[in-house]
Design a protein around this motif. Structure first.
Motif, PDB file in Angstrom:
ATOM      1  N   ILE A 174      -8.701  25.928 106.367  1.00 23.86           N
ATOM      2  CA  ILE A 174      -8.967  26.106 107.667  1.00 23.86           C
ATOM      3  C   ILE A 174      -9.453  26.802 108.789  1.00 23.86           C
ATOM      4  N   LYS A 175      -9.891  27.789 108.300  1.00 21.30           N
ATOM      5  CA  LYS A 175     -10.360  29.034 109.366  1.00 21.30           C
ATOM      6  C   LYS A 175     -11.900  29.057 108.767  1.00 21.30           C
ATOM      7  N   ALA A 176     -12.481  28.200 108.014  1.00 23.01           N
ATOM      8  CA  ALA A 176     -13.967  28.028 108.131  1.00 23.01           C
ATOM      9  C   ALA A 176     -14.481  26.434 108.506  1.00 23.01           C
TER      10      ALA A 176
ATOM     11  N   ALA B  86      15.716  21.436  97.410  1.00 19.26           N
ATOM     12  CA  ALA B  86      15.049  19.908  97.327  1.00 19.26           C
ATOM     13  C   ALA B  86      15.229  20.422  99.131  1.00 19.26           C
ATOM     14  N   ASN B  87      16.226  20.704  99.847  1.00 21.19           N
ATOM     15  CA  ASN B  87      16.045  20.733 101.820  1.00 21.19           C
ATOM     16  C   ASN B  87      15.185  21.953 101.567  1.00 21.19           C
ATOM     17  N   LEU B  88      14.987  22.575 101.285  1.00 22.26           N
ATOM     18  CA  LEU B  88      13.636  23.716 100.891  1.00 22.26           C
ATOM     19  C   LEU B  88      12.005  23.069 101.117  1.00 22.26           C
ATOM     20  N   TYR B  89      11.761  22.301  99.784  1.00 22.18           N
ATOM     21  CA  TYR B  89      10.800  21.281  99.823  1.00 22.18           C
ATOM     22  C   TYR B  89      10.832  20.845 100.176  1.00 22.18           C
ATOM     23  N   ASP B  90      11.362  19.696 100.778  1.00 23.65           N
ATOM     24  CA  ASP B  90      11.541  18.821 101.892  1.00 23.65           C
ATOM     25  C   ASP B  90      11.410  19.478 103.326  1.00 23.65           C
ATOM     26  N   TYR B  91      11.422  20.583 104.044  1.00 24.75           N
ATOM     27  CA  TYR B  91      10.950  21.446 104.934  1.00 24.75           C
ATOM     28  C   TYR B  91       9.386  21.516 105.093  1.00 24.75           C
ATOM     29  N   CYS B  92       8.705  22.332 103.300  1.00 25.69           N
ATOM     30  CA  CYS B  92       7.449  22.576 103.284  1.00 25.69           C
ATOM     31  C   CYS B  92       6.902  21.768 103.556  1.00 25.69           C
TER      32      CYS B  92
ATOM     33  N   ASP C  41       2.537  18.519 109.212  1.00 25.38           N
ATOM     34  CA  ASP C  41       2.198  19.489 110.132  1.00 25.38           C
ATOM     35  C   ASP C  41       1.307  20.664 110.384  1.00 25.38           C
ATOM     36  N   GLY C  42       0.829  21.122 109.421  1.00 24.75           N
ATOM     37  CA  GLY C  42       0.706  22.364 109.618  1.00 24.75           C
ATOM     38  C   GLY C  42      -1.228  21.805 109.583  1.00 24.75           C
ATOM     39  N   SER C  43      -1.615  20.779 108.898  1.00 21.79           N
ATOM     40  CA  SER C  43      -2.816  20.109 108.006  1.00 21.79           C
ATOM     41  C   SER C  43      -3.302  19.284 109.417  1.00 21.79           C
TER      42      SER C  43
ATOM     43  N   GLU D 188       1.281  30.045 106.983  1.00 18.53           N
ATOM     44  CA  GLU D 188       1.426  30.948 106.596  1.00 18.53           C
ATOM     45  C   GLU D 188       3.323  30.677 106.282  1.00 18.53           C
ATOM     46  N   GLU D 189       4.092  30.251 107.357  1.00 18.10           N
ATOM     47  CA  GLU D 189       5.348  29.721 106.911  1.00 18.10           C
ATOM     48  C   GLU D 189       5.897  29.381 105.452  1.00 18.10           C
TER      49      GLU D 189
END
Length: 130
Positions: free
Chosen positions: A48-50, A87-93, A99-101, A110-111
């Motif tokens: 992303i930075k590059a 499972a909920n955390l993996y889905d959130y990630c 979203d980050g992409s 980073e989140e």
């Protein structure tokens, strides 16, 4: 500029990984997945930075694939509420990675890195206690 210096090591790294996977316990396999996920998240941030957007997209897809494998490996009968929470955390990630992409946001990556890092630490500590 992005260099392909490490590409020559690819076959050796794949061979080493194949040996690790073949000899790994289920717990160790999860740790191998987390290690790969953490490494890929670091690469995604660099892409992303590059402004290497094609590489970023490939990296995001790898991260999502790993999260899906981790999620599919959960045992809801034995794991109970913990398995559902993971499972909920993996889905959130996964959601945050998409979203980050789309937003080209290193902060959102980073989140995910922080969440995954905490889960990884828990798995590592569980192995130390055994």
């Amino acid at each position: 500029m992005y260099s392909n210096e490490q590409e020559g090591f690819g076959p050796y790294q794949q061979y080493d990984l194949a040996i690790q996977v073949a000899a790994a316990s289920p717990h160790q396999l999860v740790l191998i997945l987390f290690n790969g996920l953490m490494e890929e998240l670091i690469r995604v941030k660099g892409h992303i930075k590059a402004r290497r957007y094609e590489h970023k997209a490939q990296g995001i897809n790898k991260c999502i694939d790993i999260l899906n494998v981790l999620s599919s490996a959960l045992d809801y009968e034995k794991g109970g509420q913990l398995a559902h929470n993971l499972a909920n955390l993996y889905d959130y990630c996964v959601y945050r990675l998409y979203d980050g992409s789309n937003k080209l946001s290193v902060e959102l990556i980073e989140e995910v890195e922080s969440i995954v890092g905490n889960i990884h630490e828990g798995w590592s500590n569980m192995g130390n206690a055994a």
